[in-house]
Design a protein around this motif. Structure first.
Motif, PDB file in Angstrom:
ATOM      1  N   THR A  35       1.712   9.763   4.123  1.00  0.00           N
ATOM      2  CA  THR A  35       2.390   8.595   4.689  1.00  0.00           C
ATOM      3  C   THR A  35       1.698   7.313   4.235  1.00  0.00           C
ATOM      4  O   THR A  35       2.352   6.343   3.834  1.00  0.00           O
ATOM      5  N   ALA A  36       0.366   7.308   4.260  1.00  0.00           N
ATOM      6  CA  ALA A  36      -0.389   6.144   3.796  1.00  0.00           C
ATOM      7  C   ALA A  36      -0.264   5.973   2.295  1.00  0.00           C
ATOM      8  O   ALA A  36      -0.128   4.849   1.792  1.00  0.00           O
ATOM      9  N   ASN A  43      -0.761  -2.055   5.864  1.00  0.00           N
ATOM     10  CA  ASN A  43      -0.545  -1.846   7.291  1.00  0.00           C
ATOM     11  C   ASN A  43       0.553  -0.818   7.511  1.00  0.00           C
ATOM     12  O   ASN A  43       1.460  -0.728   6.735  1.00  0.00           O
ATOM     13  N   HIS A  85      -7.139   0.869  -0.921  1.00  0.00           N
ATOM     14  CA  HIS A  85      -7.110   1.794   0.210  1.00  0.00           C
ATOM     15  C   HIS A  85      -7.533   1.073   1.473  1.00  0.00           C
ATOM     16  O   HIS A  85      -8.591   0.448   1.531  1.00  0.00           O
ATOM     17  N   GLY A  86      -6.686   1.143   2.481  1.00  0.00           N
ATOM     18  CA  GLY A  86      -7.002   0.522   3.753  1.00  0.00           C
ATOM     19  C   GLY A  86      -6.401  -0.848   3.913  1.00  0.00           C
ATOM     20  O   GLY A  86      -6.442  -1.430   4.989  1.00  0.00           O
ATOM     21  N   GLU A 125      -1.881  12.203   5.273  1.00  0.00           N
ATOM     22  CA  GLU A 125      -2.340  11.218   4.299  1.00  0.00           C
ATOM     23  C   GLU A 125      -1.199  10.705   3.419  1.00  0.00           C
ATOM     24  O   GLU A 125      -1.217   9.555   2.970  1.00  0.00           O
ATOM     25  N   ARG A 135       2.989   4.264   1.296  1.00  0.00           N
ATOM     26  CA  ARG A 135       2.946   2.823   1.559  1.00  0.00           C
ATOM     27  C   ARG A 135       2.143   2.094   0.492  1.00  0.00           C
ATOM     28  O   ARG A 135       2.504   1.007   0.055  1.00  0.00           O
ATOM     29  N   GLU A 136       1.037   2.694   0.077  1.00  0.00           N
ATOM     30  CA  GLU A 136       0.171   2.043  -0.900  1.00  0.00           C
ATOM     31  C   GLU A 136       0.830   1.895  -2.265  1.00  0.00           C
ATOM     32  O   GLU A 136       0.503   0.975  -3.026  1.00  0.00           O
TER      33      GLU A 136
END
Length: 202
Positions: A94-95, A202, A198-199, A92, A98-99
């Motif tokens: 990693t995401a 890319n 969130h989401g 998680e 990015r966010e």
């Protein structure tokens, strides 16, 4: 692939290894002035203190120190390889990075034990970085930096444990246990940051 029900169950627990599970530290620290170069003589691990530095080898065999991150906010993930929740959390991160790239958030994974309860070897670090899909530093970390007294060492009540350290090298908050929402809340409450929805990254 982990289904929704499994993820929700994982989000409610941390690997305790016989220790308790704590929750988010919610106190607001005083604003600290940036010190460059780093010159403070005292360190501690309570919210509002400068954390004590550490230096360990990463998955590339390079020495990495916490204070290498001075000037950037960093989310520290303290984990073990035998903790299943730690693996989910590492993926998680990693995401999450990015966010929150708008604030320059860095992530640093400290692995304290491999599956045999030993300090991780080089191949363990390489495996963990590959599993998490990260190019960030994964460090083989000694339990010598742990202590129930935060003035003497980093305090862990379970695995994984997260600390947020701001760009001035000041501890802003901590969390034991894992859920995607709690990690984002920790960052936003600690740094006043707002990441991409969130989401949407890319």
């Amino acid at each position: 692939m982990i289904n929704f029900v499994t993820l929700m169950l994982l989000s409610l627990f941390a690997c305790s290894d016989g220790k308790g599970v704590a929750t988010l530290v919610g106190t607001e620290p005083d604003t600290a002035e940036i010190v460059d170069p780093i010159t403070w003589n005292e360190c501690g691990h309570e919210t509002g203190q400068h954390p004590c530095n550490f230096t360990f080898l990463n998955q590339h065999g390079e020495e990495v120190s916490l204070y290498d991150y001075h000037g950037k906010p960093v989310l520290i993930d303290m984990s073990t390889m035998w903790c299943s929740y730690c693996a989910v959390a590492a993926i998680e991160l990693t995401a999450v990075k990015r966010e929150y790239e708008n604030i320059g958030l860095e992530t640093l994974i400290l692995l304290f034990e491999n599956g045999n309860r030993e300090q991780p070897h080089q191949e363990d670090l390489e495996y963990w970085a590959d599993m998490a899909g990260t190019q960030d530093n994964v460090l083989s970390t000694s339990t010598d930096i742990l202590n129930a007294d935060k003035d003497l060492g980093w305090n862990l009540a379970g695995w994984p444990t997260f600390y947020v350290v701001d760009e001035y090298m000041v501890v802003r908050g901590s969390l034991t246990g894992f859920s995607p929402e709690m990690i984002r809340d920790l960052i936003e409450d600690s740094l006043g940051a707002h990441g991409a929805p969130h989401g949407d990254v890319n």
